[in-house]
Structure formats: structure tokens, C-alpha cells
Design an enzyme around this catalytic site. Structure first.
Site, PDB file in Angstrom:
ATOM      1  N   ARG A   1      29.487  38.500  56.333  1.00 55.85           N
ATOM      2  CA  ARG A   1      30.241  38.094  55.133  1.00 55.85           C
ATOM      3  C   ARG A   1      29.576  36.818  54.627  1.00 55.85           C
ATOM      4  O   ARG A   1      29.501  35.817  55.350  1.00 55.85           O
ATOM      5  CB  ARG A   1      31.709  37.841  55.470  1.00 55.85           C
TER       6      ARG A   1
ATOM      7  N   HIS B   1      32.199  44.479  47.924  1.00 55.10           N
ATOM      8  CA  HIS B   1      33.082  44.527  49.094  1.00 55.10           C
ATOM      9  C   HIS B   1      33.254  45.997  49.494  1.00 55.10           C
ATOM     10  O   HIS B   1      34.337  46.577  49.366  1.00 55.10           O
ATOM     11  CB  HIS B   1      34.427  43.883  48.764  1.00 55.10           C
TER      12      HIS B   1
ATOM     13  N   GLN C   1      36.022  47.304  52.044  1.00 54.78           N
ATOM     14  CA  GLN C   1      37.343  47.324  51.433  1.00 54.78           C
ATOM     15  C   GLN C   1      37.555  48.632  50.667  1.00 54.78           C
ATOM     16  O   GLN C   1      38.590  49.301  50.797  1.00 54.78           O
ATOM     17  CB  GLN C   1      37.498  46.134  50.481  1.00 54.78           C
TER      18      GLN C   1
ATOM     19  N   ASP D   1      43.523  42.110  42.394  1.00 54.62           N
ATOM     20  CA  ASP D   1      42.945  41.209  43.400  1.00 54.62           C
ATOM     21  C   ASP D   1      43.148  39.784  42.876  1.00 54.62           C
ATOM     22  O   ASP D   1      43.533  39.585  41.711  1.00 54.62           O
ATOM     23  CB  ASP D   1      41.444  41.526  43.582  1.00 54.62           C
TER      24      ASP D   1
ATOM     25  N   CYS E   1      43.803  44.338  47.715  1.00 59.30           N
ATOM     26  CA  CYS E   1      42.990  44.255  48.938  1.00 59.30           C
ATOM     27  C   CYS E   1      43.513  43.206  49.905  1.00 59.30           C
ATOM     28  O   CYS E   1      43.178  43.234  51.081  1.00 59.30           O
ATOM     29  CB  CYS E   1      41.537  43.988  48.578  1.00 59.30           C
TER      30      CYS E   1
ATOM     31  N   ARG F   1      41.788  49.643  56.818  1.00 57.54           N
ATOM     32  CA  ARG F   1      40.504  48.973  57.089  1.00 57.54           C
ATOM     33  C   ARG F   1      40.028  49.330  58.507  1.00 57.54           C
ATOM     34  O   ARG F   1      38.853  49.583  58.735  1.00 57.54           O
ATOM     35  CB  ARG F   1      40.649  47.447  56.966  1.00 57.54           C
TER      36      ARG F   1
HETATM   37  N1   CP Z   1      40.619  42.261  52.138  1.00 61.04           N
HETATM   38  C1   CP Z   1      39.881  41.449  52.921  1.00 61.04           C
HETATM   39  O1   CP Z   1      38.658  41.580  53.018  1.00 61.04           O
HETATM   40  O2   CP Z   1      40.597  40.521  53.591  1.00 61.04           O
HETATM   41  P1   CP Z   1      40.020  39.337  54.480  1.00 61.04           P
HETATM   42  O3   CP Z   1      39.389  38.341  53.538  1.00 61.04           O
HETATM   43  O4   CP Z   1      41.225  38.779  55.179  1.00 61.04           O
HETATM   44  O5   CP Z   1      39.000  39.876  55.434  1.00 61.04           O
HETATM   45  N1  NVA Z   2      37.701  38.904  45.587  1.00 58.06           N
HETATM   46  C1  NVA Z   2      38.208  38.316  46.798  1.00 58.06           C
HETATM   47  C2  NVA Z   2      38.389  39.346  47.842  1.00 58.06           C
HETATM   48  C3  NVA Z   2      38.960  38.835  49.129  1.00 58.06           C
HETATM   49  C4  NVA Z   2      39.095  39.904  50.166  1.00 58.06           C
HETATM   50  C5  NVA Z   2      37.253  37.220  47.272  1.00 58.06           C
HETATM   51  O1  NVA Z   2      36.034  37.430  47.210  1.00 58.06           O
HETATM   52  O2  NVA Z   2      37.717  36.160  47.673  1.00 58.06           O
END
Ligand code: CP
Ligand code: NVA
Length: 300
Positions: free
Chosen positions: A101, A128, A131, A219, A259, A287
Site C-alpha cells: 500500500r 484499489h 477493494q 467513498d 469501501c 475483502r
Molecule cells: N477499504 C479499505 O481498504 O480499508 P482500509 O484502509 O482500512 O484497509
Molecule cells: N479513497 C480512500 C480509500 C480508503 C480505503 C483513500 O485512498 O484514502
């Protein structure tokens, strides 16, 4: 030949369908005692916070018989300037897969280009995909069908919106994205996704998008790393809240997805996220199952 999962577009519609079917089977308890990752080690490198992605991957790897290794970037030599390429080359010699990530999507691509083992995108500024695998599984579970499903995405044209566009292109979804001017999803990804099987419309009016939808999806307005623009964005997005008034414009059987994490009272209200049409906690559970199916496919 190793396969990476950096974006949804990396997989064919048949492969995505296969993962979803397998994930639904795993969720139902099939093959609960199979441990295809026995003896395998996967590393999680997370440069942004995470609850769902990190924990569901760690639990999923354990349930499949493997081990996960997590270290903060500050605990490894990347934090002291060791290059991404050198790190990737070395880790390929120890590990069987890496989940990353990070901010720049190009870092994932560089990692993948320099490693002999699968690299999985656990979220970047552009995509993502894990997700959206869970999202597709949830749509199949709740609506029975993916192709032709109408999704109204209300809010910021961010990483999740980009991956939903790729899902639309691959899986034949009809996706309407309602966002303020200047907050559209990535133009290059949009063009590529439009060359696929689905339909993708960008519009301004959230009620117009919601009116034709089987799924309303939102989101956060301020993604991780964008905290500096929070005040501006909150003003720009105030008409893009998923609330009772928006749901009143939608079909009776519309489901609501997010999400998570949610900023309750901003992009979604408590009554909607906790209401009968919300499927967000099943979506979050999925997930785990969809990533287990992904790991079974990728890790050899
Ligand atoms: N939806 C998602 O990716 O959540 P986290 O940021 O908690 O991993
Ligand atoms: N768009 C959000 C998704 C979090 C799971 C972010 O990138 O923070």
C-alpha cells in the site's frame, strides 16, 4: 511466469469471474481445511494506514496456511533510502508474494518489474483493485448478477472510482459517476475502461445518477494523503452526500456500498450507512474471502 495484481485491468473478465466464484465458495465453507500457502511467506509493506486490507490479508494468509510478515517502512532500510528496485530484488529471494500500500502507483510498478514474485496492490493513489474484487463479489451475492448492474458512484473521482471504472470495462457494468467539476476520475483510465464492455458516464447531478441505480456507492471525499485539501473539498462536495433524500430518488431495492472507513456525516449519513439498504459490513467481510481466492490464484 509470475502474475501481479496492480490494477483490475491486469485480469481478464474470466479470471475476475473465477475469483468471485471461488470467493463465494470459500465464504460458504468449501475447502476450509485446504492450506495452499503452507510453507509460503508474504510480506505486507504499508506506507499508509489500513484496517481492513492489512488485517484481512494477514488473517487470509494464516487461514490458507501461510505466514505474513509486517514491518513499518521506518523499520526497514527503505526508510533509510535503500532503493525500491534493490529491495524488490532481495525480497524475491526470500518471499512468495508482496502486498504493498503506497502513494505513487509507479512505485508498485517498479517493485513488480524488479521482483520474481507476485506483487499485489493494497491501494495506491490511482487504484484499489482488491477493494473492487470484494465489491464485485458483494454485488454478485446481493444482486445475483454483475453484468448490466447499474452503479451510481457519488463523490470523489479517486482510486476507488478508478478501479470501479476498470471493473465496469471488464465486467460490463453500467457506471455513472456523479462528481463536482475538477474532481473527475483519471482521464487515461477512463478512456481505457471505456474501450471495454461496460458503460461509464460522468455527470454532475447525484440524483440523476442515483435514479437509475441498482447500487449506490460512495467513498470519502478526502483520501489518505490529501488532508491539505480537506476544507476545500468539504465545501465542493456538500451536495454529494449519500443521505435519505438521495435514497428517496432511487429504486426501492437499491443497495448502498462504501469501501470504508466512512466519514459519517460527510459523504454518508448514519441513517443510510446503518439502514436496511446498506451492505457495507458484508462488503468489508468479503475483502477476506475475495483476497483468499486471489492468493490461491497468484501464489505458487
Ligand atoms: N477499504 C479499505 O481498504 O480499508 P482500509 O484502509 O482500512 O484497509
Ligand atoms: N479513497 C480512500 C480509500 C480508503 C480505503 C483513500 O485512498 O484514502
Amino acid at each position: 511466469m509470475k502474475r501481479d495484481f496492480l490494477r483490475l485491468w491486469d485480469f481478464t473478465s474470466e479470471e475476475i469471474t473465477g475469483i468471485i466464484e471461488r470467493a463465494l465458495a470459500l465464504k460458504s465453507g468449501v475447502d476450509a481445511n485446504l492450506c495452499p500457502l503452507i510453507g509460503k511467506s508474504l510480506w505486507l509493506l504499508f506506507e499508509k494506514p489500513s484496517t481492513r486490507t492489512r488485517i484481512s490479508f494477514e488473517v487470509g494468509i494464516y487461514q490458507l496456511g501461510g505466514q505474513s510478515i509486517y514491518m513499518k517502512p521506518s523499520e526497514i532500510q527503505i526508510g533509510r533510502g535503500e532503493s525500491t528496485a534493490d529491495t524488490a530484488r532481495v525480497l524475491s529471494r526470500y518471499l512468495d508474494g508482496i502486498i504493498i500500500r503506497t502513494f505513487e502507483h509507479s512505485k508498485l510498478e517498479e517493485f513488480a518489474a524488479n521482483s520474481d514474485i507476485p506483487v499485489i496492490n493494497g491501494l495506491s493513489d490511482l487504484h484499489h483493485p482488491c477493494q473492487v474484487l470484494a465489491d464485485l463479489m458483494t454485488i454478485k451475492e446481493k444482486k445475483g448478477v454483475i453484468e448490466g448492474t447499474r452503479i451510481a458512484y457519488i463523490g470523489d473521482g479517486n482510486n476507488v472510482a478508478n478501479s470501479l471504472m476498470e471493473a465496469a470495462g471488464r465486467m460490463g457494468l453500467s457506471l455513472s459517476i456523479a462528481c463536482p467539476e475538477g474532481y473527475e476520475p483519471d482521464a487515461v483510465i477512463l478512456e481505457q475502461a471505456r474501450a471495454g464492455n461496460g458503460e461509464i458516464i460522468i455527470l454532475r447531478d447525484p440524483k440523476e445518477a442515483a435514479g437509475r441505480a441498482d447500487v449506490i456507492y460512495t467513498d470519502v471525499w478526502v483520501s489518505m494523503g490529501q488532508e491539505g485539501s480537506a476544507e476545500t473539498k468539504r465545501k465542493k462536495f456538500s451536495a454529494y452526500q449519500v443521505n435519505a433524500s438521495l435514497l428517496a430518488c432511487a429504486k426501492k431495492d437499491v443497495i448502498v456500498m462504501h469501501c470504508l472507513p466512512a466519514h459519517r456525516g460527510e459523504e454518508i449519513t448514519d441513517d443510510v450507512i446503518d439502514g436496511p439498504q446498506s451492505v457495507v459490513f458484508d462488503q468489508a467481510e468479503n475483502r477476506l474471502h475475495s483476497q483468499k481466492a486471489l492468493l490461491e490464484m497468484l501464489i505458487r
